[in-house]
Scaffold this active site. Structure first.
Site, PDB file in Angstrom:
ATOM      1  N   THR A   1       0.830  -1.214   0.000  1.00  0.00           N
ATOM      2  CA  THR A   1       0.000   0.000   0.000  1.00  0.00           C
ATOM      3  C   THR A   1       0.858   1.254   0.000  1.00  0.00           C
ATOM      4  O   THR A   1       2.001   1.237   0.476  1.00  0.00           O
ATOM      5  CB  THR A   1      -0.909   0.011   1.240  1.00  0.00           C
ATOM      6  OG1 THR A   1      -1.585   1.271   1.338  1.00  0.00           O
ATOM      7  CG2 THR A   1      -0.101  -0.196   2.516  1.00  0.00           C
ATOM      8  N   ASP A   2       0.287   2.354  -0.496  1.00  0.00           N
ATOM      9  CA  ASP A   2       0.999   3.632  -0.419  1.00  0.00           C
ATOM     10  C   ASP A   2       1.020   4.196   1.005  1.00  0.00           C
ATOM     11  O   ASP A   2       1.776   5.136   1.293  1.00  0.00           O
ATOM     12  CB  ASP A   2       0.398   4.656  -1.387  1.00  0.00           C
ATOM     13  CG  ASP A   2      -1.067   4.989  -1.108  1.00  0.00           C
ATOM     14  OD1 ASP A   2      -1.674   4.376  -0.207  1.00  0.00           O
ATOM     15  OD2 ASP A   2      -1.623   5.865  -1.806  1.00  0.00           O
ATOM     16  N   GLU A   3       0.229   3.606   1.903  1.00  0.00           N
ATOM     17  CA  GLU A   3       0.179   4.128   3.271  1.00  0.00           C
ATOM     18  C   GLU A   3       1.494   3.912   4.027  1.00  0.00           C
ATOM     19  O   GLU A   3       1.732   4.548   5.051  1.00  0.00           O
ATOM     20  CB  GLU A   3      -0.998   3.513   4.033  1.00  0.00           C
ATOM     21  CG  GLU A   3      -2.339   3.918   3.440  1.00  0.00           C
ATOM     22  CD  GLU A   3      -3.524   3.545   4.320  1.00  0.00           C
ATOM     23  OE1 GLU A   3      -3.418   3.681   5.544  1.00  0.00           O
ATOM     24  OE2 GLU A   3      -4.542   3.105   3.757  1.00  0.00           O
TER      25      GLU A   3
ATOM     26  N   TYR B   1      -1.881  -0.445  10.993  1.00  0.00           N
ATOM     27  CA  TYR B   1      -2.014  -1.113   9.701  1.00  0.00           C
ATOM     28  C   TYR B   1      -0.828  -0.805   8.798  1.00  0.00           C
ATOM     29  O   TYR B   1      -0.148  -1.710   8.293  1.00  0.00           O
ATOM     30  CB  TYR B   1      -3.311  -0.697   9.012  1.00  0.00           C
ATOM     31  CG  TYR B   1      -3.299  -0.958   7.512  1.00  0.00           C
ATOM     32  CD1 TYR B   1      -3.125  -2.245   7.022  1.00  0.00           C
ATOM     33  CD2 TYR B   1      -3.429   0.087   6.595  1.00  0.00           C
ATOM     34  CE1 TYR B   1      -3.083  -2.492   5.649  1.00  0.00           C
ATOM     35  CE2 TYR B   1      -3.389  -0.147   5.229  1.00  0.00           C
ATOM     36  CZ  TYR B   1      -3.219  -1.433   4.767  1.00  0.00           C
ATOM     37  OH  TYR B   1      -3.173  -1.676   3.412  1.00  0.00           O
TER      38      TYR B   1
ATOM     39  N   LYS C   1       2.272  -3.231   7.329  1.00  0.00           N
ATOM     40  CA  LYS C   1       2.548  -3.431   5.910  1.00  0.00           C
ATOM     41  C   LYS C   1       3.975  -2.991   5.567  1.00  0.00           C
ATOM     42  O   LYS C   1       4.653  -3.637   4.759  1.00  0.00           O
ATOM     43  CB  LYS C   1       1.540  -2.661   5.052  1.00  0.00           C
ATOM     44  CG  LYS C   1       0.151  -3.279   5.017  1.00  0.00           C
ATOM     45  CD  LYS C   1       0.140  -4.680   4.429  1.00  0.00           C
ATOM     46  CE  LYS C   1       0.375  -4.688   2.930  1.00  0.00           C
ATOM     47  NZ  LYS C   1       0.261  -6.070   2.357  1.00  0.00           N
TER      48      LYS C   1
END
Length: 354
Positions: free
Chosen positions: A133-135, A159, A163
């Site tokens: 994810t870009d998060e 989260y 990741k």
């Protein structure tokens, strides 16, 4: 091509599996533990294909993962299995640590043992594709900044931290053991079969029921929206043509404030639904501002130039075309989301290993 897809009954995973079966003619083994977000009904359109196989298993189960590799003999792994809802990670981070970190480690070890046993030709062709994810990059503060593949990691939530940890593990297994890995980091996905707790399906379904449409704070958080079927096409491009050891950012080129997303959905519903619930004239009357979540990042935006230049991928959908398709899909597939809301879809899980 034989591809093992973890998390293949989830939102993005099921889109990938449908693409692999219908468009690529690949043979697919779906490995999914079927937590609340895993829904085999999202795979109904391909479940009768002789090239579709499914096992219910947790990626943290080392024996089950070893068995899956040994019996299926995949040419590639597309690893999508993850806990992914930020609010849930704030309320209960332990599941995110277990699945996203321990599960990825367990899968990497199973893949490494299998890969080590292959002939030199099959060994060089094998790929472990980790979907992230870009998060992991954290927050963008400038209006013109974009996440690139070399942006330093600065995760904000349990989260995104889990990741980020899994990304680092994958890179370490490549650097230390030579496992042929590829990583992709994507922006916010949306589209058909999206679990109703996420923003876009939540707004659509709440609006249809005449319920409040919750918007965090003023709704000024900006996200880059990627139509899930565009993402599925990009992921196959990467696993089949990407360079080992490389990272590719995948974005939709569609930055929107959350409040704009909600208002766009309301406008489309106003057009499509004449009889509105609870005596309202416009669906936007249901918008309700709620207290913002802790540590909420204000802006994510992807520079997807690398995958466009090197692999020739660009999204086919604009936000305008994709969001209309999404709203219309939910209006035309009420049985799917009603069974999710009622929990009835859970009952379809028994006896479906194939």
């Amino acid at each position: 091509m034989k591809i093992l897809v973890t998390g293949g009954a989830g939102f993005i995973g099921s889109a990938v599996v449908r693409h692999l079966i219908n468009d690529i003619q690949a043979t697919v083994l779906v490995v999914d533990s079927l937590t609340y977000a895993g829904n085999l009904e999202s795979l109904a359109a391909v479940s009768q294909s002789p090239r579709y196989h499914f096992i219910q298993a947790d990626i943290c189960d080392a024996a089950a993962m070893k068995r899956a590799f040994t019996e299926f003999q995949p040419d590639a792994v597309m690893h999508l299995a993850a806990e992914s809802h930020v609010d849930r990670s704030i309320d209960g981070p332990a599941a995110f640590i277990e699945t996203n970190i321990v599960g990825t480690y367990t899968l990497l070890e199973a893949a490494r043992a299998y890969w080590s046993s292959l002939s030199s030709e099959k060994k060089s062709a094998f790929r472990f594709h980790h979907i992230s994810t870009d998060e992991v990059y954290g927050d963008l503060h400038g209006t013109d900044d974009l996440f690139v593949e070399t942006t330093p990691y600065a995760p904000s939530s349990p989260y995104s931290a889990s990741k980020a940890s899994s990304d680092h593990l994958v890179r370490a297994w490549h650097r230390t053991y030579g496992l042929p890995v590829i990583i992709t980091n994507c922006s916010n996905n949306y589209g058909p079969y999206h679990f109703p707790e996420k923003l876009i399906p939540l707004v659509i379904l709440n609006a249809l029921a005449g319920k409040p449409l919750p918007v965090y704070g003023e709704g000024l958080q900006i996200r880059d929206w990627l139509y899930v079927e565009d993402h599925a096409r990009a992921l196959y491009k990467v696993v089949s043509e990407g360079v080992v050891g490389e990272t590719y950012n995948i974005g939709g080129h569609n930055e929107r404030k959350n409040i704009e997303v909600v208002k766009t959905i309301c406008t489309i519903l106003d057009e499509l639904i004449a009889d509105k619930p609870n005596g309202i004239t416009h669906f936007a009357e249901l918008i309700t501002h709620v207290t913002d979540r802790p540590g909420h990042d204000m802006r994510y935006a992807i520079d997807a130039g690398k995958i466009a230049r090197e692999l020739g991928w660009k999204p086919q959908e604009t936000f305008e075309t994709g969001i209309r398709k999404t709203v219309e899909w939910y209006l035309n597939n009420s049985e799917w989301w009603q069974r999710v809301q009622s929990g009835a879809y859970v009952g379809e899980r028994l006896g479906l290993n194939k």
